[in-house]
Design an enzyme around this catalytic site. Structure first.
Site, mmCIF file in Angstrom:
data_model
loop_
_atom_site.group_PDB
_atom_site.id
_atom_site.type_symbol
_atom_site.label_atom_id
_atom_site.label_comp_id
_atom_site.label_asym_id
_atom_site.label_seq_id
_atom_site.Cartn_x
_atom_site.Cartn_y
_atom_site.Cartn_z
ATOM 1 N N HIS A 1 0.869 -1.157 -0.075
ATOM 2 C CA HIS A 1 0.050 0.074 -0.145
ATOM 3 C C HIS A 1 0.997 1.109 0.146
ATOM 4 O O HIS A 1 0.667 2.109 -0.760
ATOM 5 C CB HIS A 1 -0.815 0.192 1.251
ATOM 6 C CG HIS A 1 -1.912 1.324 1.329
ATOM 7 N ND1 HIS A 1 -3.027 1.285 0.843
ATOM 8 C CD2 HIS A 1 -1.586 2.451 1.915
ATOM 9 C CE1 HIS A 1 -3.633 2.556 1.155
ATOM 10 N NE2 HIS A 1 -2.569 3.006 1.582
ATOM 11 N N GLU A 2 2.014 1.166 1.005
ATOM 12 C CA GLU A 2 2.813 2.460 0.851
ATOM 13 C C GLU A 2 3.646 2.533 -0.147
ATOM 14 O O GLU A 2 4.035 3.592 -0.736
ATOM 15 C CB GLU A 2 3.674 2.419 2.310
ATOM 16 C CG GLU A 2 2.642 2.257 3.598
ATOM 17 C CD GLU A 2 1.770 3.492 3.490
ATOM 18 O OE1 GLU A 2 1.943 4.648 3.103
ATOM 19 O OE2 GLU A 2 0.672 3.186 4.404
#
Length: 379
Positions: free
Chosen positions: A32-33
């Site tokens: 996600h990051e």
């Protein structure tokens, strides 16, 4: 029993939950990051920190671009902090931006165009969906897929299917207008409709027959002792009629399967959220870290493929959650950027501040509710 043995037993039992949980969560958070980071870099935005976890740094290093990569003490999320951010939630630090040089401002997140900011923010949830496609595709490519023809071997007495007129030997052609290729397609479709009527088309002795079945919600206990309520119609398959086999897909077929599986789960999850909001579904199915840890532990006993599939499912859930239009979440930022694009200027700092406070309150309430479900015996 010695104190040392008791402590050792508790520690070992804890590891059974903690290790699979951290494995699943770390994969999801990292990708996600990474989505935020990669698109931010592509858009010319400098990144100050990339953290898996919150709180004090445990280990880390600084790369040649000045980004601090770190693993932090509280493994319940993560963040990317861009130049010009006040914190990991991408709330702009106006004072810091005002004191920057012209060159620094060119690479600060608050100074980027609304399109570049929106792309950077949206990249996180999108990465979650991409991760799910990759996992589903890889697992089915390596392990193959167990399939069976959609032929009814038996019909449970007094079941919805029996009442509708199903007979052994019927071949299901479609359900709710969707083509049924395998018996697993039939199972998945029934699981998706709840207690709503389903129009079936079956082939019986060379003729097409229309049947309508309303599934019955039944509560059963799975192999791990969890209580699950699911819609059932009462159709069974066996190897003699279904010819169950393992199909080995090509790379393209595996990717197609991964995309279809990701879309199906996304559609079902969004539908579930809508039903919860309208009161048609019980919200006690919403769980937090304790439930995730428990399920991760249970699934890990099946094998690495099952644990990876769980990671894909949770990745989709987190992608959808982050797209909700709640300030503090990615969807809230995108909502603010949409207003900015329409108005031609950002919302006032006061409005954004109030929005972030409301968003924080909603996120905290959601966390408390999920924890409550975890500890109230719903797990």
């Amino acid at each position: 029993m010695e104190i040392g043995s008791i402590i050792g037993g508790l520690w070992s039992h804890g590891l059974i939950y903690i290790v699979p949980f951290l494995f699943v969560l770390t994969i999801i958070v990292f990708f996600h990051e990474l989505g935020h980071f990669l698109i931010g870099r592509l858009c010319g935005i400098n990144t100050l920190a990339f953290s898996v976890g919150f709180g004090p740094e445990l280990i880390g290093f600084t790369d040649r671009s000045g980004t601090r990569w770190k693993l932090s003490a509280i493994p319940l999320g993560g963040y990317v902090k861009f130049l010009g951010d006040e914190n990991g939630a991408s709330i702009p630090d106006r004072d810091a931006v005002a004191g920057m040089s012209e060159e620094e401002r060119r690479h600060a997140f608050p100074s980027a165009s609304v399109g570049r900011r929106a792309a950077t923010v949206a990249a996180g949830p999108i990465a979650n969906f991409v991760l799910a496609v990759v996992i589903f595709s890889a697992v089915v490519f390596v392990n193959g897929r167990v399939v069976g023809d959609p032929v009814v071997a038996s019909v449970e007495p007094n079941s919805p299917a029996a009442a509708a007129g199903f007979e052994p030997g019927d071949t299901v052609i479609s359900a709710g207008g969707e083509t049924i290729e395998y018996f697993s397609d039939l199972q998945r479709y029934v699981a998706s409709v709840g207690a709503n009527p389903i129009k079936f088309v079956v082939r019986r002795e060379g003729k097409l027959v229309d049947l309508t079945v309303t599934p019955r919600l039944e509560t059963r206990t799975d192999e791990f002792g969890n209580t699950i309520t699911m819609p059932l119609v009462g159709l069974r398959a066996d190897n003699a009629r279904g010819g169950f086999r393992v199909e080995q897909p090509s790379v393209i077929e595996a990717v197609q399967f991964g995309m279809a599986q990701t879309w199906f789960i996304t559609h079902q999850t969004v539908g579930f959220i809508g039903q919860v909001l309208t009161g048609r579904q019980n919200a006690d199915q919403i769980g937090g870290p304790i439930r995730i840890a428990k399920v991760s532990s249970e699934v890990s006993t099946i094998g690495i493929g099952a644990l990876l599939n769980l990671a894909a499912l949770l990745s989709i859930s987190i992608g959808i959650l982050n797209l909700l239009p709640i300030p503090m979440l990615d969807g809230g930022h995108l909502l603010f950027y949409a207003f900015e694009a329409v108005r031609g200027r950002p919302l006032s700092e006061r409005v954004q501040e109030v929005g972030f406070r409301i968003g924080l309150a909603l996120v905290v309430l959601l966390m408390i509710f999920a924890f409550w479900n975890d500890i109230s015996g719903q797990v």
